[in-house]
Design an enzyme around this catalytic site. Structure first.
Site, PDB file in Angstrom:
ATOM      1  CE1 TYR A 141      -0.415  -8.785  35.122  1.00 44.94           C
ATOM      2  CE2 TYR A 141       1.463 -10.465  35.560  1.00 44.94           C
ATOM      3  CZ  TYR A 141       0.427  -9.733  35.163  1.00 44.94           C
ATOM      4  OH  TYR A 141       0.001 -10.716  34.692  1.00 44.94           O
ATOM      5  CE  LYS A 187     -13.170   0.666  32.651  1.00 44.63           C
ATOM      6  NZ  LYS A 187     -14.396   0.516  31.688  1.00 44.63           N
ATOM      7  CG  ASP A 219     -15.420  -2.317  29.391  1.00 44.48           C
ATOM      8  OD1 ASP A 219     -14.412  -1.152  28.458  1.00 44.48           O
ATOM      9  OD2 ASP A 219     -16.561  -1.274  29.975  1.00 44.48           O
ATOM     10  CG  ASP A 243      -2.155 -12.077  32.487  1.00 41.81           C
ATOM     11  OD1 ASP A 243      -1.734 -12.997  32.204  1.00 41.81           O
ATOM     12  OD2 ASP A 243      -2.421 -12.423  33.520  1.00 41.81           O
ATOM     13  CG  ASP A 247      -4.593 -16.418  29.456  1.00 38.86           C
ATOM     14  OD1 ASP A 247      -3.896 -16.715  29.602  1.00 38.86           O
ATOM     15  OD2 ASP A 247      -5.271 -16.877  29.905  1.00 38.86           O
TER      16      ASP A 247
HETATM   17  C1  IPM Z   1       1.500 -15.134  31.512  1.00 37.93           C
HETATM   18  C2  IPM Z   1       1.214 -15.827  33.267  1.00 37.93           C
HETATM   19  C3  IPM Z   1       2.155 -14.605  34.479  1.00 37.93           C
HETATM   20  C4  IPM Z   1       1.283 -13.855  33.497  1.00 37.93           C
HETATM   21  C5  IPM Z   1       1.958 -15.434  35.396  1.00 37.93           C
HETATM   22  C6  IPM Z   1       2.385 -16.690  34.837  1.00 37.93           C
HETATM   23  C7  IPM Z   1       3.081 -14.793  36.592  1.00 37.93           C
HETATM   24  O1  IPM Z   1       0.017 -15.945  32.932  1.00 37.93           O
HETATM   25  O2  IPM Z   1       2.772 -14.882  31.022  1.00 37.93           O
HETATM   26  O3  IPM Z   1       0.293 -13.968  31.029  1.00 37.93           O
HETATM   27  O4  IPM Z   1       0.581 -13.120  34.282  1.00 37.93           O
HETATM   28  O5  IPM Z   1       2.528 -13.219  33.158  1.00 37.93           O
HETATM   29 MN    MN Z   2      -1.305 -14.872  32.040  1.00 36.39          MN
END
Ligand code: IPM
Ligand code: MN
Length: 366
Positions: A141, A187, A219, A243, A247
């Site tokens: 990032y 990884k 993975d 990240d 999710d």
């Molecule tokens: C999160 C989001 C952010 C990230 C984006 C919006 C930049 O997806 O907080 O997980 O990738 O960190």
């Molecule tokens: Mn995210």
């Protein structure tokens, strides 16, 4: 106690869900004799519209003068075509970096009354209780060089030993307060940064003989999160893997709408926000699930203000409202009554009032 809270509602459903969280904080302040000075600032698309900057100086100053930050969400189709410096997400990345919020904590815990909404079988999801510890200010990032020409692009995955050390130590400390297990995800069969990561984990674990550490490749971790998510306690990983995995893990519990997060640094200052995004398709309709924002406020009380009792009161109230069968549109089963954001928040507030009354009755007997 007296605390200053900067509230950055942001975009989409951000304003609706932060309003709910602030209402709950007001109740906590009254009940527990605290004063929370709440001040509002702009971030993301909202700040681009008002100040042509996703993280204006006024917002940075406001946060610097506060004890913690509560954020709604950033982003939306309105700004999708903007050049990268004027994208809402830039505001979020910039605030994380500016305040050195290197540790992102994302708890994922199954709630029995929400299991009906999980895409996994109930027996697979029911015992899930993990904490994802994501490194938040390094890696892909922020690595340089990062640029593109018409036909090529480069992003850099850079980590220093020190950056890895502090997040790894944080994860061990957290594991000590939980079930004492850490899965360190990398990884290392391919990436140099992961090899350094593993080396640091091996070195740091010597000081934590009570913590059981396992190295896992990203993975196969993605696979195991679906086949056996209950096996995880603390998961520590670098920014990008964290990240993606967070999710993935977030849907196990039934809805992204219930998951809070904390982004903290070592001195207790932190930024608290729902894991969900700005959900532009339902913005302004008053139907968003405010649970993640309310639980993020609870994390703020716990991690930045050391108000454990107050944080537990909120968590308990939220769980009870779910157990009592009250849901917003994202979680209601067909035929079930759907509550608006405001109605659902009122249920949580009623529940906090009930808790308080029963606690004072208990006290009067002692
Ligand atoms: C999160 C989001 C952010 C990230 C984006 C919006 C930049 O997806 O907080 O997980 O990738 O960190
Ligand atoms: Mn995210």
């Amino acid at each position: 106690m007296e605390k200053k809270v900067a509230v950055l509602p942001g975009d989409g459903i951000g304003p609706e869900v932060t309003e709910a969280a602030v209402k709950v904080l007001e109740v906590i302040a009254r009940r527990f004799n605290h004063t929370f000075h709440v001040e509002y600032g702009t971030i993301g698309g909202d700040a681009i519209d008002k100040h042509q900057n996703p993280l204006p100086d006024e917002t940075v100053k406001l946060c610097e003068a506060s004890d913690a930050v509560l954020l709604g969400a950033v982003g939306g189709p309105k700004w999708d075509q903007n050049p990268s410096a004027l994208r809402p997400e830039k505001g979020l990345l910039a605030i994380r970096k500016h305040f050195d919020l290197f540790a992102n904590l994302r708890p994922v815990k199954a709630v029995p009354s929400l299991l009906h909404a999980s895409p996994l079988k109930e027996e697979v999801a029911k015992d899930v209780d993990m904490m994802i510890v994501r490194e938040l200010t390094g890696g892909l990032y922020f690595g340089e060089p990062s640029r593109r020409t018409a036909d090529a692009a480069v992003d850099s995955l850079v980590y220093t030993r020190e950056e890895i050390e502090r997040i790894v130590v944080k994860s061990f400390e957290i594991a000590r307060l939980r079930r004492g297990k850490v899965a360190s995800v990398d990884k290392a069969n391919v990436l140099e940064s992961s090899k350094l990561w593993r080396e640091v984990v091996e070195e740091k674990k010597k000081a934590y003989p009570d913590v059981e550490v396992e190295h896992m490749l990203v993975d196969s971790t993605a696979m195991k999160l679906i086949t056996n998510p209950a096996a995880f306690d603390v998961v520590v990983t670098e920014n990008m893997f964290g990240d993606i995995l967070s999710d993935e893990a977030s849907v196990i519990t039934g809805s992204l709408g219930v998951l809070p997060s904390a982004s903290i640094r070592s001195d207790g200052f932190g930024l608290y926000e729902p894991v969900h995004g700005s959900a532009p398709e339902i913005a302004g309709l008053g139907m968003a699930n405010p649970a993640a924002a309310i639980l993020s406020a609870a994390m703020m009380l716990k991690y930045s203000f050391k108000m454990e009792t107050e944080a537990s009161a909120i968590e308990e109230a939220v769980n009870t409202v779910f157990e009592d069968g009250f849901f917003t549109a994202d979680l209601a089963a067909s035929g079930q009554r759907v509550l608006s954001t405001k109605e659902w928040t009122e249920k949580v507030i009623d529940e906090l009032d009930t808790q308080f009354v029963s606690n004072s009755i208990m006290f009067s007997y002692v």
